[in-house]
Enzyme design. Structure first.
Site, mmCIF file in Angstrom:
data_model
loop_
_atom_site.group_PDB
_atom_site.id
_atom_site.type_symbol
_atom_site.label_atom_id
_atom_site.label_comp_id
_atom_site.label_asym_id
_atom_site.label_seq_id
_atom_site.Cartn_x
_atom_site.Cartn_y
_atom_site.Cartn_z
ATOM 1 N N SER A 238 0.876 -1.171 -0.040
ATOM 2 C CA SER A 238 -0.032 0.035 0.159
ATOM 3 C C SER A 238 0.636 1.322 0.084
ATOM 4 O O SER A 238 1.496 1.492 -1.157
ATOM 5 C CB SER A 238 -1.106 -0.014 1.095
ATOM 6 O OG SER A 238 -2.036 0.681 0.891
ATOM 7 N N ASP A 261 -0.797 -4.401 -3.544
ATOM 8 C CA ASP A 261 -1.898 -3.555 -3.532
ATOM 9 C C ASP A 261 -1.444 -2.054 -3.150
ATOM 10 O O ASP A 261 -1.914 -1.331 -2.443
ATOM 11 C CB ASP A 261 -2.688 -3.765 -2.183
ATOM 12 C CG ASP A 261 -4.346 -4.016 -2.507
ATOM 13 O OD1 ASP A 261 -5.094 -4.354 -1.735
ATOM 14 O OD2 ASP A 261 -4.551 -3.898 -3.951
ATOM 15 N N HIS A 317 -7.577 -5.669 1.009
ATOM 16 C CA HIS A 317 -6.466 -5.000 1.353
ATOM 17 C C HIS A 317 -5.709 -5.575 2.369
ATOM 18 O O HIS A 317 -4.402 -5.799 2.401
ATOM 19 C CB HIS A 317 -6.815 -3.590 1.758
ATOM 20 C CG HIS A 317 -5.701 -2.525 1.579
ATOM 21 N ND1 HIS A 317 -4.939 -2.452 0.240
ATOM 22 C CD2 HIS A 317 -5.031 -1.629 2.275
ATOM 23 C CE1 HIS A 317 -3.738 -1.595 0.455
ATOM 24 N NE2 HIS A 317 -4.019 -0.962 1.586
HETATM 25 C C1 LIG Z 1 -10.049 4.845 9.906
HETATM 26 C C2 LIG Z 1 -8.583 4.681 9.622
HETATM 27 N N1 LIG Z 1 -8.309 5.485 8.299
HETATM 28 C C3 LIG Z 1 -6.893 5.999 8.360
HETATM 29 C C4 LIG Z 1 -6.442 6.750 7.345
HETATM 30 C C5 LIG Z 1 -8.434 4.388 7.210
HETATM 31 C C6 LIG Z 1 -7.830 2.912 7.738
HETATM 32 N N2 LIG Z 1 -7.564 1.872 6.603
HETATM 33 C C7 LIG Z 1 -8.377 0.815 6.566
HETATM 34 C C8 LIG Z 1 -8.099 -0.175 7.750
HETATM 35 C C9 LIG Z 1 -6.762 -0.593 8.396
HETATM 36 C C10 LIG Z 1 -7.690 -1.374 9.029
HETATM 37 C C11 LIG Z 1 -7.485 -2.031 10.145
HETATM 38 C C12 LIG Z 1 -6.098 -2.728 10.429
HETATM 39 C C13 LIG Z 1 -6.295 -3.537 11.569
HETATM 40 C C14 LIG Z 1 -7.020 -3.808 12.490
HETATM 41 C C15 LIG Z 1 -7.137 -4.896 13.594
HETATM 42 F F1 LIG Z 1 -8.271 -4.521 14.365
HETATM 43 F F2 LIG Z 1 -7.037 -5.894 13.240
HETATM 44 F F3 LIG Z 1 -5.956 -4.458 14.173
HETATM 45 C C16 LIG Z 1 -8.483 -3.065 12.153
HETATM 46 C C17 LIG Z 1 -8.701 -2.104 11.077
HETATM 47 C C18 LIG Z 1 -8.545 0.162 9.337
HETATM 48 C C19 LIG Z 1 -8.436 -1.393 7.699
HETATM 49 C C20 LIG Z 1 -6.264 2.222 5.959
HETATM 50 O O1 LIG Z 1 -5.735 3.023 6.018
HETATM 51 C C21 LIG Z 1 -6.201 1.183 4.878
HETATM 52 N N3 LIG Z 1 -4.567 1.229 4.540
HETATM 53 C C22 LIG Z 1 -3.599 0.879 4.924
HETATM 54 S S1 LIG Z 1 -3.832 -0.349 6.113
HETATM 55 C C23 LIG Z 1 -2.294 -0.900 6.615
HETATM 56 C C24 LIG Z 1 -2.485 -1.458 8.004
HETATM 57 C C25 LIG Z 1 -2.409 -0.689 9.371
HETATM 58 C C26 LIG Z 1 -2.659 -1.251 10.101
HETATM 59 C C27 LIG Z 1 -2.690 -2.716 10.705
HETATM 60 F F4 LIG Z 1 -2.928 -3.041 11.891
HETATM 61 C C28 LIG Z 1 -2.660 -3.286 9.428
HETATM 62 C C29 LIG Z 1 -2.621 -2.921 8.329
HETATM 63 N N4 LIG Z 1 -2.433 0.845 4.624
HETATM 64 C C30 LIG Z 1 -2.088 1.992 3.547
HETATM 65 O O2 LIG Z 1 -0.736 2.010 3.203
HETATM 66 C C31 LIG Z 1 -3.129 2.587 3.110
HETATM 67 C C32 LIG Z 1 -4.472 2.404 3.354
HETATM 68 C C33 LIG Z 1 -5.224 3.413 2.950
HETATM 69 C C34 LIG Z 1 -4.793 3.867 1.941
HETATM 70 C C35 LIG Z 1 -3.058 3.639 2.054
#
Ligand SMILES: CCN(CC)CCN(C[C@]12C[C@](c3ccc(C(F)(F)F)cc3)(C1)C2)C(=O)Cn1c(SCc2ccc(F)cc2)nc(=O)c2c1C=CC2
Length: 396
Positions: A238, A261, A317
């Site tokens: 990402s 991704d 993702h």
């Molecule tokens: C509301 C927050 N809002 C912030 C801008 C958007 C939040 N979001 C979707 C999420 C990450 C999510 C997630 C993870 C992990 C649990 C758990 F409960 F399992 F720990 C829950 C819920 C919430 C799915 C993303 O940012 C997606 N994303 C990611 S997710 C990378 C990640 C981070 C933490 C982790 F523990 C695992 C993976 N990396 C990127 O580089 C990019 C994006 C979007 C564009 C660029």
């Protein structure tokens, strides 16, 4: 734990011929230093402990901030659900010298950090790679820290060594702040941190003394002359995928890259003027991508046969980070941590396509070419290119 459910919530072990060890390395007592988790081929060490998957409670606090939860809630939830999770790599196991191993630098996504892509990093190490999973200090990680030297007076009363962890948490976008501008600045820092990590590993490989401010009992001298310095690649998820693109454009010693991704927003416009000459593989999930993002990928690929894109059917993702393995039930469904495809199947497709691509472009002498068809998008649950329609809208 021994009860049946936990057995299923395990991060998958490496399937390659090598046992895997992992150890943490931090240089300098400053934010400008390097911080990485090294996964490497190790001697069998059945008696040694597996490494803690999320090593400090501050990462739970950072994740809570990132997920817009209250810290007191988030910290307890994470501690309860994943506090005892270990990753299937032996902590500080003895490095197994042998052939010179190719090097892979891994860059985490937004709100993530160095330890939560262990299923990918451990598989690569088990197949004979040295993997440096960097932890970025650009405030895109949920949390990270550097070790500040305590002043002499303070350190006298404290029993532990005179080191204090200075934590840096995820920086939310400020109201009115332009996301593209912040992310473009961060991706430049991220690329520099990947290049710094590369130089640090090469320095260790040359036998130079390196000070690890984390004081582990891992013998860094055992890595001397063990890195194949002509076979180096960069990989990321990402935001980490955007970091791959920027790193390739800045550092020719990264011979090829794999973007999982990819999030293209942080990538600067100059990149599209043929700034990336190295081979590049895009492995996309089915559900994350959208037309604008795909169009940028296609523009970067243009007609370069060494740049390819494939999509894993039924994946999401979160099919790439480890939470897809350690979560279940309503949390996994609510946060879309699993797709329709079995998480182990999805990561196997991603890892096998990656290994085949790396063999081809690093000229490895292994049997990873058995998965060449996956790189062309041929096989179960994989398609060439993308499922996203980017044809211009038909005029009404
Ligand atoms: C509301 C927050 N809002 C912030 C801008 C958007 C939040 N979001 C979707 C999420 C990450 C999510 C997630 C993870 C992990 C649990 C758990 F409960 F399992 F720990 C829950 C819920 C919430 C799915 C993303 O940012 C997606 N994303 C990611 S997710 C990378 C990640 C981070 C933490 C982790 F523990 C695992 C993976 N990396 C990127 O580089 C990019 C994006 C979007 C564009 C660029």
């Amino acid at each position: 734990g021994t009860n049946s459910t936990e057995k299923f919530y395990r991060i998958p072990e490496g399937k390659g011929p090598h046992s895997v060890g992992c150890t943490d390395l931090m240089t300098e007592n400053a934010v400008e230093g390097s911080f990485l988790r090294l996964y490497y081929p190790a001697y069998d060490a059945t008696d040694m402990e597996e490494a803690r998957w999320i090593p400090d409670k501050e990462y739970y606090q950072g994740l809570s901030d990132f997920l817009n939860m209250y810290r007191v809630v988030g910290e307890r939830l994470f501690h309860y659900y994943v506090g005892s999770v270990t990753c299937p790599a032996k902590s500080n196991a003895a490095f197994k010298p042998g052939e010179k191993y190719p090097l892979l630098v891994f860059s985490h996504g937004l709100g993530a950090f160095r330890t939560i892509y262990s299923a990918i990093c451990i598989e690569m190490a088990s197949q004979g790679f040295i993997v440096a999973a960097v932890e970025h200090r650009d405030e895109s990680a949920s949390a990270t820290y550097y070790c500040k030297r305590r002043s002499v007076s303070e350190s006298q009363e404290e029993s532990p060594p005179n080191m204090e962890k200075e934590w840096i948490y995820y920086r939310k976008l400020k109201t009115g702040e332009e996301e593209r501008c912040l992310r473009h600045k961060q991706v430049q820092q991220r690329a520099q941190e990947c290049i710094k990590a590369l130089n640090l590993i090469l320095k260790i490989n040359s036998g130079e003394e390196v000070t690890n401010v984390l004081h582990s009992d891992f013998d860094w001298n055992s890595l001397k002359d063990s890195v194949d310095t002509s076979r180096i690649a960069v990989m990321g998820h990402s935001f980490g995928g955007a970091t791959v693109i920027e790193s390739l454009s800045k550092e020719i010693r990264f011979r090829c890259g794999i973007a999982l991704d990819v999030w293209m927003l942080p990538v600067g416009d100059d990149i599209y003027q043929n700034s990336v000459q190295q081979p590049l593989l895009f492995i996309n999930s089915e559900k994350f991508q959208w037309a604008e993002n795909i169009l940028k990928i296609k523009k970067l690929i243009s007609n370069d046969t060494n740049k390819k894109m494939i999509t894993i059917k039924g994946s999401v993702h979160q099919s790439f980070p480890d939470f897809t393995f350690v979560s279940g039930g309503i949390i996994a469904r609510f946060f879309k941590l699993k797709g329709e495809i079995d998480p182990n199947e999805a990561i196997d497709i991603s890892n096998h396509a990656s290994l085949a691509f790396l063999q081809k472009h690093l000229s490895l002498r292994k049997d990873f070419d058995q998965w060449d068809s996956l790189v062309d998008g041929i096989g179960p649950n994989v398609i060439p290119g993308t499922n996203i329609d980017t044809s211009p809208a038909e005029p009404e």
